[in-house]
Design a protein around this motif. Structure first.
Motif, PDB file in Angstrom:
ATOM      1  N   LEU A   1     -15.600   5.492   1.463  1.00 45.84           N
ATOM      2  CA  LEU A   1     -15.286   6.891   1.182  1.00 45.84           C
ATOM      3  C   LEU A   1     -13.825   7.084   1.547  1.00 45.84           C
ATOM      4  N   LEU A   2     -12.969   7.292   0.533  1.00 47.10           N
ATOM      5  CA  LEU A   2     -11.530   7.276   0.751  1.00 47.10           C
ATOM      6  C   LEU A   2     -10.873   8.569   0.290  1.00 47.10           C
ATOM      7  N   GLY A   3      -9.971   9.091   1.118  1.00 43.03           N
ATOM      8  CA  GLY A   3      -9.272  10.323   0.802  1.00 43.03           C
ATOM      9  C   GLY A   3      -7.799  10.101   0.530  1.00 43.03           C
ATOM     10  N   HIS A   4      -7.191  11.041  -0.157  1.00 45.77           N
ATOM     11  CA  HIS A   4      -5.783  10.958  -0.539  1.00 45.77           C
ATOM     12  C   HIS A   4      -4.893  11.619   0.502  1.00 45.77           C
ATOM     13  N   GLY A   5      -3.604  11.418   0.332  1.00 46.20           N
ATOM     14  CA  GLY A   5      -2.622  12.071   1.187  1.00 46.20           C
ATOM     15  C   GLY A   5      -2.200  13.402   0.606  1.00 46.20           C
ATOM     16  N   THR A   6      -1.209  14.020   1.225  1.00 50.30           N
ATOM     17  CA  THR A   6      -0.744  15.313   0.741  1.00 50.30           C
ATOM     18  C   THR A   6       0.252  15.182  -0.408  1.00 50.30           C
ATOM     19  N   ALA A   7       0.949  14.066  -0.478  1.00 51.95           N
ATOM     20  CA  ALA A   7       1.959  13.895  -1.529  1.00 51.95           C
ATOM     21  C   ALA A   7       1.381  13.336  -2.824  1.00 51.95           C
TER      22      ALA A   7
END
Length: 127
Positions: free
Chosen positions: A41-47
């Protein structure tokens, strides 16, 4: 919880829309072709979003090793706004998507890039 993304489906990514307390999140599934040993389960960054090269490399590689990849797009990116990008909102959304990854009944490990990794560390329900 029955999640259609966990059923066998044709190869290629498929997106589920997941209601959260702060809006609708997206989970783009990259399924293992055979028996699933785990879910990443992987999330992205803000950029950048889940299109980031490192997340896409994991999504392309891990399924071949029996690990289905669930790339989470936070609600604020789904809505194309910065509203809801605060720490509390990110964490609330992550807690809501976790059960979708856990629905397979195999181990789930979470992580991500930049802010996504911080959210994963703060919200792991096993701690």
């Amino acid at each position: 919880m029955s999640n259609p993304a966990n059923r066998r489906a044709p190869a290629g990514p498929a997106m589920d829309l997941v209601p959260t307390p702060v809006g609708t999140a997206g989970i783009t599934w990259h399924r293992a072709p055979g028996p699933v040993r785990a879910v990443a389960l992987l999330g992205h960054g803000t950029a950048t979003g889940v299109e980031a090269a490192d997340l896409q490399a994991l999504a392309a590689t891990l399924p071949g090793h029996g690990i289905s990849v669930a790339l989470v797009t936070q609600p604020y990116r789904m809505n194309r706004t910065r509203t809801g990008s605060d720490e509390a909102s990110l964490d609330a959304a992550w807690r809501a998507v976790w059960p979708y990854a856990a629905d397979l009944g195999v181990p789930v490990f979470s992580g991500g890039r930049s802010a996504g990794s911080q959210v994963a560390c703060r919200t792991d329900p096993r701690h």
